[in-house]
Design an enzyme around this catalytic site. Structure first.
Site, PDB file in Angstrom:
ATOM      1  N   ASP A  76       0.816  -1.210   0.000  1.00 12.65           N
ATOM      2  CA  ASP A  76       0.000   0.000   0.000  1.00 12.65           C
ATOM      3  C   ASP A  76       0.851   1.264   0.000  1.00 12.65           C
ATOM      4  O   ASP A  76       0.458   2.281  -0.577  1.00 12.65           O
ATOM      5  CB  ASP A  76      -0.925   0.004   1.222  1.00 12.65           C
ATOM      6  CG  ASP A  76      -2.099  -0.955   1.047  1.00 12.65           C
ATOM      7  OD1 ASP A  76      -2.353  -1.368  -0.096  1.00 12.65           O
ATOM      8  OD2 ASP A  76      -2.755  -1.289   2.050  1.00 12.65           O
ATOM      9  N   TYR A 193      -5.207   3.350   8.866  1.00 10.40           N
ATOM     10  CA  TYR A 193      -4.934   3.856  10.207  1.00 10.40           C
ATOM     11  C   TYR A 193      -6.216   3.960  11.032  1.00 10.40           C
ATOM     12  O   TYR A 193      -6.256   3.604  12.214  1.00 10.40           O
ATOM     13  CB  TYR A 193      -4.268   5.230  10.094  1.00 10.40           C
ATOM     14  CG  TYR A 193      -3.541   5.701  11.333  1.00 10.40           C
ATOM     15  CD1 TYR A 193      -3.681   5.061  12.555  1.00 10.40           C
ATOM     16  CD2 TYR A 193      -2.700   6.811  11.272  1.00 10.40           C
ATOM     17  CE1 TYR A 193      -3.003   5.508  13.685  1.00 10.40           C
ATOM     18  CE2 TYR A 193      -2.022   7.265  12.382  1.00 10.40           C
ATOM     19  CZ  TYR A 193      -2.191   6.616  13.591  1.00 10.40           C
ATOM     20  OH  TYR A 193      -1.528   7.066  14.697  1.00 10.40           O
TER      21      TYR A 193
END
Length: 345
Positions: A76, A193
């Protein structure tokens, strides 16, 4: 017309170099022109010693708008780096995962040859992912302006000092609390996150913005999902001298002194991701997070429609008339008195 595919790889890793080498060969064999950045091409040549097929150099031989698609070899982080490169020129990204989860990637390393075939035959679709516009203000002056695909993460600058912040939605204060930080995320970032901080997973086609506190010391400091038209803000309060830092997609950062204000809105420029599978997002969640689904039976087969007869009508019987009350003596006929047992012989 020649079709060009830009290959971006994390050339600091041997596996990425090998994957880039194979991708260039397979693209060339499929009639497509591989393109690489000069530094990454130089790393590959130094590793392998020579090239068996021609590779064009970005900005030397070809301009970025002339590229049909960008094949990203990595995790990513590599895809987020590629998004910085192509966001302004409307070129889609197709990720081949060489990392761990690789949630933004479309294919795995073992599917590299098949992925090239899909690109060559144009068997892919393109979807747009929402991005956010991020501004930082200090004492009324805008000191930073950037964007993010996943999130803008406000974190404490010192491990021993938590931040005192106040959150705001649509120019109205919501609540203040001490915390380790606050994540302002897109639906794409809900599995990054924000997910690690305890936020909800939001399907990519849902248009929304997320506010996820990190280790908040407050009763009402829960993750929130708000309208994509909302204006979000987080202010670093002056109650303490604790410093903060803002990270966008984990790649770009700026320091936040006490009194700093971070504003987030939906950006008008999305990031385009190429898809070769029509797997629903729920299937991607199961595959990437290796979720347990043992025992699932699936939807019930469609049965024939069941037609019921007329609903029976239940008639309520008429109520019985009340029994006549016994009449008192002297008022008409009285009932025969019961025989006196003492008079009976």
């Amino acid at each position: 017309m020649s079709r060009r595919v830009l290959i971006l790889a994390h050339t600091g890793r041997e596996e990425s170099l090998k994957a880039a080498w194979e991708a260039c060969a397979q693209l060339h064999g499929s009639g497509l022109i591989p393109v690489m950045q000069k530094t990454e091409l130089g790393d590959m040549v130094r590793f392998f010693g020579r090239l068996d097929h021609p590779v064009e150099v970005l900005h030397d031989h070809v301009k970025l708008p002339d590229v049909e698609l960008v094949m990203v070899l990595g995790g990513d982080g590599t895809i987020l780096r590629a998004a910085e490169l192509v966001r302004e020129v409307d070129v889609p990204l197709l990720g081949v995962n060489l990392g761990h989860v690789g949630f933004l990637a479309e294919s795995e390393r073992a599917d590299l040859a098949q992925t090239v075939e899909w690109i060559a035959s144009r068997e892919y679709t393109v979807e747009e992912r929402m991005t956010i516009d991020v501004q930082v203000w200090v004492r009324g002056q805008k000191i930073w302006h950037t964007w993010a695909l996943n999130e803008a993460a406000i974190e404490k600058g010192n491990r021993e000092r938590m931040l005192e912040v106040v959150t705001e939605v649509d120019e109205r204060p919501l609540t203040s609390f001490g915390c380790d930080g606050v994540v302002l995320a897109t639906p794409t970032g809900s599995t990054a996150y924000a997910f690690s901080a305890g936020g909800p997973v939001v399907w990519p086609e849902v248009e929304a913005l997320l506010i996820v506190p990190i280790s908040a010391h407050a009763l009402f400091a829960k993750p929130l999902v708000v309208s994509p038209r909302s204006r979000l803000a987080v202010e670093i309060l002056n109650r303490t001298d604790a410093q903060g830092v803002l990270w966008c997609d984990g790649r770009r950062s700026v320091d936040l002194p006490p009194g700093a204000r971070v504003e987030v809105t939906r950006s008008a420029t999305p990031v385009r991701l190429a898809r070769t599978h029509q797997t629903p997002f729920s299937g991607r969640l199961v595959r990437k997070f290796e979720l347990p689904i043992q025992g699932w039976r699936g939807p019930m087969p469609q049965a024939e429609a069941i037609h019921t007869g007329p609903v029976p009508i239940i008639r309520t019987p008429r109520p019985m008339p009340p029994l006549p009350s016994p009449r008192h003596a002297g008022h008409g006929d009285a009932p025969d008195p019961s025989p006196d047992p003492s008079t009976e012989k």
